[in-house]
Write an enzyme that holds these catalytic residues in place. Structure first.
Site, PDB file in Angstrom:
ATOM      1  CE  LYS A  41      28.196  38.883  33.385  1.00  0.00           C
ATOM      2  NZ  LYS A  41      27.723  39.724  34.497  1.00  0.00           N
TER       3      LYS A  41
ATOM      4  CE1 TYR B  20      29.304  33.376  32.669  1.00  0.00           C
ATOM      5  CE2 TYR B  20      29.297  34.670  30.657  1.00  0.00           C
ATOM      6  CZ  TYR B  20      29.301  34.594  32.034  1.00  0.00           C
ATOM      7  OH  TYR B  20      29.281  35.761  32.764  1.00  0.00           O
TER       8      TYR B  20
HETATM    9  P1  NAP Z   1      28.315  36.456  43.705  1.00  0.00           P
HETATM   10  O1  NAP Z   1      29.129  36.657  44.909  1.00  0.00           O
HETATM   11  O2  NAP Z   1      27.397  35.294  43.687  1.00  0.00           O
HETATM   12  O3  NAP Z   1      27.536  37.807  43.373  1.00  0.00           O
HETATM   13  C1  NAP Z   1      26.403  37.860  42.532  1.00  0.00           C
HETATM   14  C2  NAP Z   1      25.424  38.733  43.237  1.00  0.00           C
HETATM   15  O4  NAP Z   1      24.249  38.992  42.441  1.00  0.00           O
HETATM   16  C3  NAP Z   1      24.925  38.064  44.532  1.00  0.00           C
HETATM   17  O5  NAP Z   1      25.019  38.972  45.590  1.00  0.00           O
HETATM   18  C4  NAP Z   1      23.494  37.750  44.163  1.00  0.00           C
HETATM   19  O6  NAP Z   1      22.618  37.576  45.261  1.00  0.00           O
HETATM   20  C5  NAP Z   1      23.164  38.986  43.342  1.00  0.00           C
HETATM   21  N1  NAP Z   1      21.838  38.890  42.764  1.00  0.00           N
HETATM   22  C6  NAP Z   1      21.318  37.896  41.999  1.00  0.00           C
HETATM   23  N2  NAP Z   1      20.013  38.159  41.732  1.00  0.00           N
HETATM   24  C7  NAP Z   1      19.729  39.343  42.337  1.00  0.00           C
HETATM   25  C8  NAP Z   1      18.572  40.146  42.433  1.00  0.00           C
HETATM   26  N3  NAP Z   1      17.405  39.787  41.855  1.00  0.00           N
HETATM   27  N4  NAP Z   1      18.623  41.301  43.140  1.00  0.00           N
HETATM   28  C9  NAP Z   1      19.772  41.689  43.733  1.00  0.00           C
HETATM   29  N5  NAP Z   1      20.911  40.978  43.683  1.00  0.00           N
HETATM   30  C10 NAP Z   1      20.881  39.809  42.986  1.00  0.00           C
HETATM   31  O7  NAP Z   1      29.263  36.259  42.412  1.00  0.00           O
HETATM   32  P2  NAP Z   1      30.313  37.222  41.703  1.00  0.00           P
HETATM   33  O8  NAP Z   1      31.146  36.319  40.879  1.00  0.00           O
HETATM   34  O9  NAP Z   1      30.921  38.153  42.670  1.00  0.00           O
HETATM   35  O10 NAP Z   1      29.384  38.026  40.677  1.00  0.00           O
HETATM   36  C11 NAP Z   1      29.344  39.450  40.594  1.00  0.00           C
HETATM   37  C12 NAP Z   1      29.327  39.880  39.142  1.00  0.00           C
HETATM   38  O11 NAP Z   1      30.597  39.585  38.563  1.00  0.00           O
HETATM   39  C13 NAP Z   1      28.285  39.151  38.279  1.00  0.00           C
HETATM   40  O12 NAP Z   1      27.738  40.059  37.345  1.00  0.00           O
HETATM   41  C14 NAP Z   1      29.142  38.119  37.552  1.00  0.00           C
HETATM   42  O13 NAP Z   1      28.556  37.701  36.338  1.00  0.00           O
HETATM   43  C15 NAP Z   1      30.398  38.943  37.321  1.00  0.00           C
HETATM   44  N6  NAP Z   1      31.595  38.184  36.971  1.00  0.00           N
HETATM   45  C16 NAP Z   1      32.001  37.126  37.712  1.00  0.00           C
HETATM   46  C17 NAP Z   1      33.145  36.416  37.354  1.00  0.00           C
HETATM   47  C18 NAP Z   1      33.613  35.229  38.136  1.00  0.00           C
HETATM   48  O14 NAP Z   1      34.409  34.443  37.619  1.00  0.00           O
HETATM   49  N7  NAP Z   1      33.186  35.063  39.376  1.00  0.00           N
HETATM   50  C19 NAP Z   1      33.891  36.808  36.217  1.00  0.00           C
HETATM   51  C20 NAP Z   1      33.458  37.907  35.483  1.00  0.00           C
HETATM   52  C21 NAP Z   1      32.308  38.590  35.865  1.00  0.00           C
HETATM   53  P3  NAP Z   1      22.089  36.025  45.508  1.00  0.00           P
HETATM   54  O15 NAP Z   1      23.301  35.269  45.973  1.00  0.00           O
HETATM   55  O16 NAP Z   1      21.028  36.149  46.523  1.00  0.00           O
HETATM   56  O17 NAP Z   1      21.552  35.514  44.200  1.00  0.00           O
END
Ligand code: NAP
Length: 265
Positions: A162, A155
């Protein structure tokens, strides 16, 4: 009972129907919120627009949160369409794939800056830019992960990001407190999304998670959505500056050992 009736929420970070932000959007819709969506770039529009339209969302705008002009433009549009907003969801994270594998020591300066800019600073940038539109009683919410506190192999720079995001969230909570605007974070357990797929070894971590977590249950985007409804509703009116775990209790475990199968009496 609808908990977000009369509230307007802008949601940043929907990439597709697996996105945590989409789970939040659906839960907010169920609770009566008026929604606006923002997605990263034109490539995503094809996926995000039909999702938005399925909930009757009319405000669906691109915004690269690394770009101040994009942010200023979406504030301007939101101001014209909604006037004021009550809730802002930041569900965005990014690091180069080669920074999410192998030793953390190999993190490049550019990779470090990029992860910090998109995954951390963007929350502060959005909070600052939307400040004039945010109503008293409003809420800002970001998404974090336990890799901020403890080492989650691979990570890497995202764990560091984070930790900084959680600290940012607390400073923002202090700044926005006198305006009666709350700022919190949800720390979600592993969910199979596009962003998660970029972390090397995610699949094996995901597989062992349910064996180790106290509730022995995996986390869904609906689980995160429901907690987001609570945190952004008036039910949480005295909760700010907090990291709220939605992780089946995983974070309380000091020594992760799979539970023995129950013996039959
Ligand atoms: P996700 O569906 O891939 O969402 C991440 C989002 O961030 C995507 O829409 C992505 O767009 C966007 N993004 C990246 N760069 C960007 C930019 N320059 N401008 C605007 N948007 C941008 O994955 P997710 O897991 O739902 O992630 C959402 C949040 O939850 C993140 O902060 C992640 O770290 C957090 N989180 C996830 C998990 C897990 O296990 N999935 C656990 C804890 C926390 P693109 O696809 O175009 O890059």
């Amino acid at each position: 009972m609808k908990l977000l009736e009369g509230k307007t929420a802008l949601i940043f970070g929907i990439a597709n129907k697996r996105s945590i932000a989409w789970g939040i959007a659906q839960a907010f819709h169920k609770h009566g919120a008026t929604l606006g969506f923002s997605y990263a770039g034109q490539v995503l529009e094809r996926r995000v627009r039909p999702l938005g339209e399925s909930l009757g969302v009319k405000f669906i705008e691109a915004c690269d949160v690394a770009n101040d002009q994009d942010i200023a433009a979406i504030v301007n549009k939101a101001s014209k369409v909604f006037g004021k907003i009550d809730i802002l969801i930041h569900s965005i994270g990014f690091a180069n794939r080669d920074e999410l594998t192998g030793p953390y020591t190999n993190t490049s300066r550019e990779g470090f800056h990029l992860a910090m800019d998109i995954s951390v600073y963007s929350f502060t940038a959005l909070a600052k830019a939307f400040q004039p539109l945010l109503q008293p009683g409003g809420a800002l919410l970001t998404m974090t992960y336990y890799g901020s506190e403890k080492v989650a192999p691979n990570y890497n720079v995202m764990g560091v990001a984070k930790a900084a995001l959680e600290a940012s969230m607390r400073y923002l909570a202090y700044d926005f407190g006198p305006k009666n605007i709350r700022v919190n974070a949800i720390s979600a357990g592993p969910i199979r999304t596009l962003a998660a797929a970029g972390v090397s070894g995610f699949k094996s971590m995901y597989r062992s998670f349910t064996d180790l977590a106290p509730l022995n249950q995996s986390i869904t985007i609906e689980d995160v959505g429901n907690t987001a409804v609570y945190l952004c509703s008036d039910l949480a009116s005295k909760t700010t500056g907090q990291v709220v775990f939605v992780d089946s209790g995983y974070n309380i475990i000091g020594v992760p050992v799979p539970r023995e199968p129950a013996t039959q009496d």
